[in-house]
Design a protein around this motif. Structure first.
Motif, PDB file in Angstrom:
ATOM      1  N   PHE A 116       0.613  -1.253   0.095  1.00  0.00           N
ATOM      2  CA  PHE A 116      -0.107   0.102   0.090  1.00  0.00           C
ATOM      3  C   PHE A 116       0.823   1.382  -0.906  1.00  0.00           C
ATOM      4  CE2 PHE A 116      -1.681   3.020   2.088  1.00  0.00           C
ATOM      5  CZ  PHE A 116      -3.408   3.566   1.894  1.00  0.00           C
ATOM      6  N   SER A 117       0.240   2.406  -0.764  1.00  0.00           N
ATOM      7  CA  SER A 117       1.458   3.531  -0.726  1.00  0.00           C
ATOM      8  C   SER A 117       0.184   4.640  -1.037  1.00  0.00           C
ATOM      9  CB  SER A 117       2.559   3.414  -1.719  1.00  0.00           C
ATOM     10  OG  SER A 117       2.906   4.591  -2.507  1.00  0.00           O
ATOM     11  N   ARG A 118       0.649   5.643  -0.483  1.00  0.00           N
ATOM     12  CA  ARG A 118      -0.018   7.052  -0.518  1.00  0.00           C
ATOM     13  C   ARG A 118       0.612   7.845   0.081  1.00  0.00           C
ATOM     14  NH1 ARG A 118      -3.271   3.597  -1.835  1.00  0.00           N
ATOM     15  NH2 ARG A 118      -5.560   3.422  -1.537  1.00  0.00           N
ATOM     16  N   THR A 119       0.448   9.233  -0.489  1.00  0.00           N
ATOM     17  CA  THR A 119       1.454  10.456  -0.982  1.00  0.00           C
ATOM     18  C   THR A 119       0.588  11.920   0.336  1.00  0.00           C
ATOM     19  OG1 THR A 119       2.878  10.104  -1.965  1.00  0.00           O
ATOM     20  CG2 THR A 119       2.197  12.010  -1.746  1.00  0.00           C
ATOM     21  N   LEU A 120       0.568  11.566   1.407  1.00  0.00           N
ATOM     22  CA  LEU A 120      -0.139  12.665   1.964  1.00  0.00           C
ATOM     23  C   LEU A 120       0.550  14.236   1.887  1.00  0.00           C
ATOM     24  CD1 LEU A 120       1.313  11.200   5.862  1.00  0.00           C
ATOM     25  CD2 LEU A 120      -1.209  10.769   4.073  1.00  0.00           C
ATOM     26  N   PRO A 121      -0.708  14.974   1.697  1.00  0.00           N
ATOM     27  CA  PRO A 121      -0.021  16.452   1.065  1.00  0.00           C
ATOM     28  C   PRO A 121       0.494  17.217   1.851  1.00  0.00           C
ATOM     29  CG  PRO A 121      -2.879  15.865   2.275  1.00  0.00           C
ATOM     30  CD  PRO A 121      -1.989  15.161   2.653  1.00  0.00           C
ATOM     31  N   THR A 122       1.582  18.371   1.778  1.00  0.00           N
ATOM     32  CA  THR A 122       2.442  19.017   1.448  1.00  0.00           C
ATOM     33  C   THR A 122       1.643  19.723   3.282  1.00  0.00           C
ATOM     34  OG1 THR A 122       3.013  19.583  -0.369  1.00  0.00           O
ATOM     35  CG2 THR A 122       4.066  20.302   1.321  1.00  0.00           C
ATOM     36  N   ILE A 123       2.950  20.143   3.939  1.00  0.00           N
ATOM     37  CA  ILE A 123       2.988  20.417   5.390  1.00  0.00           C
ATOM     38  C   ILE A 123       4.136  22.149   5.698  1.00  0.00           C
ATOM     39  CG2 ILE A 123       2.279  21.428   8.124  1.00  0.00           C
ATOM     40  CD1 ILE A 123       1.579  18.293   7.661  1.00  0.00           C
ATOM     41  N   PRO A 124       4.043  22.900   5.155  1.00  0.00           N
ATOM     42  CA  PRO A 124       4.608  23.871   5.190  1.00  0.00           C
ATOM     43  C   PRO A 124       6.046  23.688   6.356  1.00  0.00           C
ATOM     44  CG  PRO A 124       2.994  25.077   4.050  1.00  0.00           C
ATOM     45  CD  PRO A 124       1.982  23.875   4.797  1.00  0.00           C
ATOM     46  N   GLY A 125       6.887  23.817   5.729  1.00  0.00           N
ATOM     47  CA  GLY A 125       7.978  24.090   6.981  1.00  0.00           C
ATOM     48  C   GLY A 125       8.606  23.081   7.904  1.00  0.00           C
ATOM     49  N   ALA A 126       7.871  21.520   7.381  1.00  0.00           N
ATOM     50  CA  ALA A 126       7.242  20.617   8.701  1.00  0.00           C
ATOM     51  C   ALA A 126       8.038  19.345   8.070  1.00  0.00           C
ATOM     52  CB  ALA A 126       5.904  19.526   8.814  1.00  0.00           C
ATOM     53  N   ASP A 127       9.001  18.705   8.856  1.00  0.00           N
ATOM     54  CA  ASP A 127       9.857  17.817   8.466  1.00  0.00           C
ATOM     55  C   ASP A 127       9.683  16.439   8.259  1.00  0.00           C
ATOM     56  OD1 ASP A 127      12.496  16.060   7.854  1.00  0.00           O
ATOM     57  OD2 ASP A 127      13.756  17.021   8.349  1.00  0.00           O
ATOM     58  N   PRO A 128       8.851  15.318   8.007  1.00  0.00           N
ATOM     59  CA  PRO A 128       8.628  13.973   8.280  1.00  0.00           C
ATOM     60  C   PRO A 128       9.568  13.622   8.965  1.00  0.00           C
ATOM     61  CG  PRO A 128       8.335  14.675   5.433  1.00  0.00           C
ATOM     62  CD  PRO A 128       9.299  15.322   5.820  1.00  0.00           C
ATOM     63  N   ALA A 129      11.338  13.869   8.813  1.00  0.00           N
ATOM     64  CA  ALA A 129      12.404  13.320   9.598  1.00  0.00           C
ATOM     65  C   ALA A 129      12.004  13.562  10.925  1.00  0.00           C
ATOM     66  CB  ALA A 129      13.494  13.914   8.918  1.00  0.00           C
ATOM     67  N   VAL A 130      11.560  14.864  11.491  1.00  0.00           N
ATOM     68  CA  VAL A 130      10.824  14.949  12.797  1.00  0.00           C
ATOM     69  C   VAL A 130       9.154  15.334  13.183  1.00  0.00           C
ATOM     70  CG1 VAL A 130      13.583  16.144  13.055  1.00  0.00           C
ATOM     71  CG2 VAL A 130      11.415  17.579  12.309  1.00  0.00           C
ATOM     72  N   SER A 131       8.464  14.462  12.601  1.00  0.00           N
ATOM     73  CA  SER A 131       7.598  13.660  13.021  1.00  0.00           C
ATOM     74  C   SER A 131       6.756  12.801  13.887  1.00  0.00           C
ATOM     75  CB  SER A 131       6.370  13.769  11.854  1.00  0.00           C
ATOM     76  OG  SER A 131       6.514  15.427  11.373  1.00  0.00           O
ATOM     77  N   GLY A 132       5.498  12.603  14.373  1.00  0.00           N
ATOM     78  CA  GLY A 132       5.824  11.120  15.125  1.00  0.00           C
ATOM     79  C   GLY A 132       4.855  10.516  14.156  1.00  0.00           C
ATOM     80  N   TRP A 133       4.650   8.723  14.263  1.00  0.00           N
ATOM     81  CA  TRP A 133       3.803   8.222  13.254  1.00  0.00           C
ATOM     82  C   TRP A 133       3.035   7.148  13.505  1.00  0.00           C
ATOM     83  CZ3 TRP A 133       2.950  10.391   8.418  1.00  0.00           C
ATOM     84  CH2 TRP A 133       3.739  12.046   8.086  1.00  0.00           C
ATOM     85  N   THR A 134       2.505   7.427  13.595  1.00  0.00           N
ATOM     86  CA  THR A 134       1.056   5.812  13.960  1.00  0.00           C
ATOM     87  C   THR A 134       0.489   6.044  12.673  1.00  0.00           C
ATOM     88  OG1 THR A 134       1.396   6.851  16.364  1.00  0.00           O
ATOM     89  CG2 THR A 134      -0.024   5.827  15.855  1.00  0.00           C
ATOM     90  N   ILE A 135       0.571   4.188  12.457  1.00  0.00           N
ATOM     91  CA  ILE A 135      -0.140   3.918  11.769  1.00  0.00           C
ATOM     92  C   ILE A 135      -1.178   2.257  12.004  1.00  0.00           C
ATOM     93  CG2 ILE A 135       0.008   2.476   9.309  1.00  0.00           C
ATOM     94  CD1 ILE A 135       2.251   4.379   8.760  1.00  0.00           C
ATOM     95  N   HIS A 136      -1.677   2.797  12.031  1.00  0.00           N
ATOM     96  CA  HIS A 136      -3.287   1.003  11.799  1.00  0.00           C
ATOM     97  C   HIS A 136      -3.775   1.123  11.058  1.00  0.00           C
ATOM     98  CE1 HIS A 136      -4.438   4.543  14.092  1.00  0.00           C
ATOM     99  NE2 HIS A 136      -5.868   4.237  13.762  1.00  0.00           N
ATOM    100  N   LEU A 137      -4.626  -0.185  10.918  1.00  0.00           N
ATOM    101  CA  LEU A 137      -5.237  -0.802  10.194  1.00  0.00           C
ATOM    102  C   LEU A 137      -6.193  -1.549  10.848  1.00  0.00           C
ATOM    103  CD1 LEU A 137      -2.742  -3.792   7.829  1.00  0.00           C
ATOM    104  CD2 LEU A 137      -3.621  -1.078   6.825  1.00  0.00           C
ATOM    105  N   VAL A 138      -7.580  -1.074  10.215  1.00  0.00           N
ATOM    106  CA  VAL A 138      -9.291  -1.242  10.488  1.00  0.00           C
ATOM    107  C   VAL A 138     -10.028  -1.947  10.076  1.00  0.00           C
ATOM    108  CG1 VAL A 138     -11.077  -0.158  10.836  1.00  0.00           C
ATOM    109  CG2 VAL A 138      -8.622   1.014  11.418  1.00  0.00           C
ATOM    110  N   ARG A 139     -10.060  -3.080  10.750  1.00  0.00           N
ATOM    111  CA  ARG A 139     -11.013  -3.936   9.771  1.00  0.00           C
ATOM    112  C   ARG A 139     -12.459  -3.652  10.116  1.00  0.00           C
ATOM    113  NH1 ARG A 139     -10.421  -8.816   6.846  1.00  0.00           N
ATOM    114  NH2 ARG A 139     -11.500 -10.699   8.157  1.00  0.00           N
ATOM    115  N   ALA A 140     -13.222  -4.499   9.519  1.00  0.00           N
ATOM    116  CA  ALA A 140     -15.259  -3.968   9.631  1.00  0.00           C
ATOM    117  C   ALA A 140     -15.110  -4.419  10.810  1.00  0.00           C
ATOM    118  CB  ALA A 140     -15.676  -4.933   8.153  1.00  0.00           C
ATOM    119  N   SER A 141     -15.441  -5.472  11.402  1.00  0.00           N
ATOM    120  CA  SER A 141     -15.671  -5.502  13.291  1.00  0.00           C
ATOM    121  C   SER A 141     -14.901  -4.168  13.762  1.00  0.00           C
ATOM    122  CB  SER A 141     -14.893  -6.690  13.723  1.00  0.00           C
ATOM    123  OG  SER A 141     -13.429  -6.849  13.137  1.00  0.00           O
ATOM    124  N   GLY A 142     -14.177  -3.360  13.485  1.00  0.00           N
ATOM    125  CA  GLY A 142     -13.490  -2.115  14.457  1.00  0.00           C
ATOM    126  C   GLY A 142     -12.660  -2.796  15.473  1.00  0.00           C
TER     127      GLY A 142
END
Length: 212
Positions: A116-142
Motif C-alpha cells: 500500500f502506498s499513499r502521498t500525504l499533503p504538503t505541510i509547509p516547514g514540517a520535516d517528515p523526519a522529525v514528525s511522530g507517526w502512528t499507522i494502523h489498519l482497521v477491520r470491518a469489525s472495528g
C-alpha cells in the motif's frame, strides 16, 4: 421741614454694566476654556491622579501605541482576551503547541496487492523526519491493528515506513512481509508535529538497518 431728594432712576448704561459683571463672574470659565491649549500645559502637569476614572478610552489611544513595556506585569489576563481571538500566527514558534493530523486513507486489500502506498499533503516547514507517526489498519469489525505488526489472527505480518516526497510531501508505505494478507476497511495514519518541527535541531543520525 426737610426737603426730599428726588430718586435717581437707573440708567441704561448702569444696567448694562451690572449685567456684564454678572455674566463675567458666572460663566467666565466657559469663555476661558477654549483659550487653554496643549502648549499652555507644563510637561508632566497632567498626572494620573488628575485624570477622571475612565477618562481615557480606547478611541483616545492611537493604534499601535500601547506596547509591551507599557503594560504592568500580569495586566493582560485570560479573562481580558476574547475567546478565539488569539490565533496560531499570533504566537511565537516556541509558544505553539504540537499539532496532530489524522489521515483516513480508505480501505485496502493486502490479499490481492502486497503493498500500500499513499502521498500525504504538503505541510509547509514540517520535516517528515522529525514528525511522530502512528499507522494502523482497521477491520470491518472495528478491530484495530497497529503497524508494524501482525494482522488478523497473526496470520500476516506488515511493516511500514515513511519517505520524504517532492515539495515537502510524505509518502506512507505499508508492505505485507509475511502471510497471505487480509482486507481492511481503512488505513489510518496519525502524524504529530512538534511546535517547531521545521527548525528544531536534529540529533545524530543512527545508521539505518539494512532493509529486508
Amino acid at each position: 421741614m426737610t426737603a426730599t431728594r428726588p430718586r435717581r432712576r437707573p440708567t441704561y448704561a448702569g444696567i448694562a454694566a451690572t449685567l456684564a459683571l454678572a455674566l463675567s463672574i458666572g460663566v467666565g470659565g466657559a469663555y476661558a476654556a477654549p483659550l487653554i491649549g496643549t502648549s499652555d500645559l507644563r510637561k508632566g502637569a497632567v498626572t494620573t491622579a488628575k485624570l477622571h476614572k475612565n477618562a481615557v478610552k480606547s478611541t483616545k489611544i492611537k493604534d499601535g501605541e500601547v506596547r509591551q513595556g507599557d503594560l504592568a506585569a500580569d495586566a493582560v489576563t485570560s479573562a481580558a482576551i476574547r475567546d478565539g481571538s488569539v490565533q496560531d500566527s499570533d504566537l511565537a514558534a516556541s509558544a505553539r503547541g504540537g499539532k496532530v493530523l489524522v489521515y483516513s486513507l480508505g480501505g485496502f486489500d493486502f490479499s490481492t496487492t502486497p503493498q500500500f502506498s499513499r502521498t500525504l499533503p504538503t505541510i509547509p516547514g514540517a520535516d517528515p523526519a522529525v514528525s511522530g507517526w502512528t499507522i494502523h489498519l482497521v477491520r470491518a469489525s472495528g478491530n484495530i491493528y497497529p503497524i508494524p505488526g501482525e494482522g488478523v489472527n497473526g496470520t500476516s505480518t506488515y511493516r511500514s515506513y515513511i519517505t520524504p516526497g517532492a515539495g515537502g510531501t510524505a509518502n506512507v508505505v505499508i508492505a505485507r512481509s509475511a502471510g497471505t494478507g487480509e482486507a481492511y476497511v481503512d488505513v489510518v495514519v496519525v502524524r504529530t508535529l512538534s511546535a517547531n518541527s521545521g527548525t528544531m535541531p536534529v540529533g545524530p543520525r543512527v545508521a539505518p538497518r539494512p532493509e529486508h
